[in-house]
Scaffold this motif. Structure first.
Motif, PDB file in Angstrom:
ATOM      1  N   LEU A  16      -5.371   1.522  -4.996  1.00  0.00           N
ATOM      2  CA  LEU A  16      -4.777   2.097  -3.606  1.00  0.00           C
ATOM      3  C   LEU A  16      -3.865   3.437  -4.109  1.00  0.00           C
ATOM      4  O   LEU A  16      -3.863   4.306  -3.363  1.00  0.00           O
ATOM      5  CB  LEU A  16      -4.258   1.202  -2.611  1.00  0.00           C
ATOM      6  CG  LEU A  16      -5.081   0.084  -1.988  1.00  0.00           C
ATOM      7  CD1 LEU A  16      -4.339  -1.025  -1.353  1.00  0.00           C
ATOM      8  CD2 LEU A  16      -6.471   0.748  -1.435  1.00  0.00           C
ATOM      9  N   LYS A  35      -4.447   8.225  -4.875  1.00  0.00           N
ATOM     10  CA  LYS A  35      -3.215   9.360  -4.620  1.00  0.00           C
ATOM     11  C   LYS A  35      -2.786  10.008  -5.455  1.00  0.00           C
ATOM     12  O   LYS A  35      -2.249  11.065  -5.149  1.00  0.00           O
ATOM     13  CB  LYS A  35      -2.259   8.421  -3.680  1.00  0.00           C
ATOM     14  CG  LYS A  35      -2.655   7.376  -2.704  1.00  0.00           C
ATOM     15  CD  LYS A  35      -2.898   8.184  -1.066  1.00  0.00           C
ATOM     16  CE  LYS A  35      -3.017   7.493   0.025  1.00  0.00           C
ATOM     17  NZ  LYS A  35      -3.053   8.279   1.301  1.00  0.00           N
ATOM     18  N   LEU A  38       2.973   9.788  -2.659  1.00  0.00           N
ATOM     19  CA  LEU A  38       2.511   8.388  -2.040  1.00  0.00           C
ATOM     20  C   LEU A  38       3.404   8.304  -0.681  1.00  0.00           C
ATOM     21  O   LEU A  38       3.293   7.299   0.130  1.00  0.00           O
ATOM     22  CB  LEU A  38       3.242   7.262  -2.647  1.00  0.00           C
ATOM     23  CG  LEU A  38       2.581   6.884  -4.209  1.00  0.00           C
ATOM     24  CD1 LEU A  38       3.243   6.083  -4.968  1.00  0.00           C
ATOM     25  CD2 LEU A  38       1.159   6.748  -4.046  1.00  0.00           C
ATOM     26  N   GLY A  39       4.186   9.188  -0.018  1.00  0.00           N
ATOM     27  CA  GLY A  39       4.466   9.371   1.164  1.00  0.00           C
ATOM     28  C   GLY A  39       6.203   8.864   1.309  1.00  0.00           C
ATOM     29  O   GLY A  39       6.593   8.821   2.411  1.00  0.00           O
ATOM     30  N   THR A  65       0.925  -1.119  -0.250  1.00  0.00           N
ATOM     31  CA  THR A  65      -0.100   0.059   0.029  1.00  0.00           C
ATOM     32  C   THR A  65       0.915   1.277  -0.171  1.00  0.00           C
ATOM     33  O   THR A  65       2.035   1.218   0.248  1.00  0.00           O
ATOM     34  CB  THR A  65      -0.989   0.055   1.205  1.00  0.00           C
ATOM     35  OG1 THR A  65      -0.200   0.475   2.442  1.00  0.00           O
ATOM     36  CG2 THR A  65      -1.569  -1.269   1.386  1.00  0.00           C
ATOM     37  N   PRO A  66       0.441   2.450  -0.284  1.00  0.00           N
ATOM     38  CA  PRO A  66       1.059   3.607  -0.443  1.00  0.00           C
ATOM     39  C   PRO A  66       1.767   3.865   1.081  1.00  0.00           C
ATOM     40  O   PRO A  66       2.677   4.503   1.138  1.00  0.00           O
ATOM     41  CB  PRO A  66       0.103   4.756  -0.647  1.00  0.00           C
ATOM     42  CG  PRO A  66      -0.678   3.938  -1.556  1.00  0.00           C
ATOM     43  CD  PRO A  66      -0.907   2.553  -1.012  1.00  0.00           C
ATOM     44  N   ASP A  67       1.214   3.364   2.251  1.00  0.00           N
ATOM     45  CA  ASP A  67       1.552   3.629   3.528  1.00  0.00           C
ATOM     46  C   ASP A  67       2.882   3.006   3.830  1.00  0.00           C
ATOM     47  O   ASP A  67       3.820   3.334   4.518  1.00  0.00           O
ATOM     48  CB  ASP A  67       0.477   3.133   4.485  1.00  0.00           C
ATOM     49  CG  ASP A  67      -0.544   4.082   4.581  1.00  0.00           C
ATOM     50  OD1 ASP A  67      -0.432   5.191   4.259  1.00  0.00           O
ATOM     51  OD2 ASP A  67      -1.662   3.614   5.004  1.00  0.00           O
ATOM     52  N   ASP A  68       3.296   1.904   2.966  1.00  0.00           N
ATOM     53  CA  ASP A  68       4.519   1.311   3.052  1.00  0.00           C
ATOM     54  C   ASP A  68       5.639   1.999   2.756  1.00  0.00           C
ATOM     55  O   ASP A  68       6.890   1.755   2.981  1.00  0.00           O
ATOM     56  CB  ASP A  68       4.254  -0.020   2.205  1.00  0.00           C
ATOM     57  CG  ASP A  68       3.408  -1.140   2.900  1.00  0.00           C
ATOM     58  OD1 ASP A  68       3.315  -1.219   4.234  1.00  0.00           O
ATOM     59  OD2 ASP A  68       2.724  -1.855   2.129  1.00  0.00           O
ATOM     60  N   LYS A 128       6.161   5.120   3.350  1.00  0.00           N
ATOM     61  CA  LYS A 128       6.417   6.422   4.253  1.00  0.00           C
ATOM     62  C   LYS A 128       7.762   6.130   4.773  1.00  0.00           C
ATOM     63  O   LYS A 128       7.989   4.932   5.455  1.00  0.00           O
ATOM     64  CB  LYS A 128       5.207   6.551   5.065  1.00  0.00           C
ATOM     65  CG  LYS A 128       3.977   6.896   4.833  1.00  0.00           C
ATOM     66  CD  LYS A 128       2.995   7.127   6.034  1.00  0.00           C
ATOM     67  CE  LYS A 128       1.859   7.402   5.290  1.00  0.00           C
ATOM     68  NZ  LYS A 128       0.462   7.531   6.439  1.00  0.00           N
TER      69      LYS A 128
END
Length: 300
Positions: free
Chosen positions: A270, A274, A157-158, A133-136, A138
């Motif tokens: 996902l 973004k 995407l962070g 996911t994009p959170d990965d 960060k």
């Protein structure tokens, strides 16, 4: 004799397509027009080769559209995430009047496009964890090309975008300067980045083509018949390259799996969700926006 330089190794599908171009050009012209190829960055990286084209010290080169956008602004359109619906759509764009419109854009900058080569879809690969996911992303330092759009994508995407030249990336990954990178599957394999990155995640965020270019100084020196020979050879080599590319993708996939790389297929929506802030930078009245719409309107 035309001088053609690029930064890829001699096993790469693009180099093999260029060899095919040379053979076709020699045959078409009965030996009157030939190509000498300088692979593996012998005459410099992509940016240097473009500059050599502009001053007439080199005739032809291949560069990523992401690098070309720094010379010809319209090419930044190709770095837009999830621009193409699928591979058939992208190939149709490359071959029709929309693609030709892009290839002609560079003439004002002394860089005339001859054809597009398929460079596949770019996905993330990392050392320590899979990107699901994009959170990965960060907090992760991700190598990107020297492209404003590529930088914006990773930042959105962070992740922390880190421009590094391709030739320095293996060492940068090895030494922990960056935590990962993004590129197509054959490049991940042929660069041996799989030796230091254990994860490849098929998010396929962009499909940025390679572009074959000739300097306008060289193009203007060619007569009408020579231009026809060269353009026909370039067009045929582009079709041949797509076949080589498909084979290279399958070979690379099997090879990295055998080497122990964990291959995953995250939910693309996902990531796509973004991307709206990046797309929003193109005002409806801008030429870039109109080009985007022209691409989206092309049936596959």
């Amino acid at each position: 004799m035309l001088r053609l330089a690029h930064g890829l190794d001699t096993n790469h599908p693009v180099h093999r397509a260029m060899v095919d171009l040379g053979k076709r050009l020699k045959n078409n012209s009965n030996g009157k027009l030939t190509v000498k190829i300088y692979p593996s960055g012998q005459l410099g990286a992509e940016r240097e080769c473009l500059e050599l084209l502009q001053i007439g010290s080199l005739d032809i080169t291949k560069v990523s559209a992401a690098v070309l956008e720094n010379f010809v602004p319209e090419y930044k359109v190709f770095s837009i995430p999830y621009l193409f619906r699928n591979k058939t759509h992208s190939h149709t764009v490359y071959d029709n009047q929309v693609g030709r419109q892009f290839l002609n854009k560079g003439s004002d900058y002394k860089l005339k496009g001859l054809c597009f080569y398929d460079a596949g879809s770019r996905s993330f690969y990392t050392k320590s964890k899979s990107i699901e996911t994009p959170d990965d992303l960060k907090g992760m330092k991700i190598r990107v090309q020297k492209s404003n759009m590529a930088v914006s994508l990773v930042r959105q995407l962070g992740g922390s975008p880190t421009p590094i030249s391709w030739g320095e990336l293996y060492t940068a990954l090895q030494q922990g300067v960056v935590d990962g990178a993004e590129n197509n599957l054959p490049s991940f394999y042929t660069s041996k980045h799989y030796e230091v990155c254990n994860y490849y995640s098929f998010d396929e965020h962009t499909a940025v083509p390679d572009v074959m270019l000739i300097g306008t100084e060289t193009w203007n020196r060619l007569n009408k018949q020579e231009r026809k020979w060269l353009q026909e050879a370039a067009n045929a080599s582009a079709q041949y390259q797509r076949k080589l590319w498909a084979l290279a993708e399958e070979e690379a996939l099997q090879a990295i799996k055998a080497a122990g790389v964990e291959v995953t297929y995250p939910n693309k929506s996902l990531f796509a969700s973004k991307m709206e802030p990046i797309n929003a930078v193109f005002a409806p009245e801008s030429e870039a926006f109109q080009l985007i719409q022209a691409i989206k309107d092309v049936p596959q």
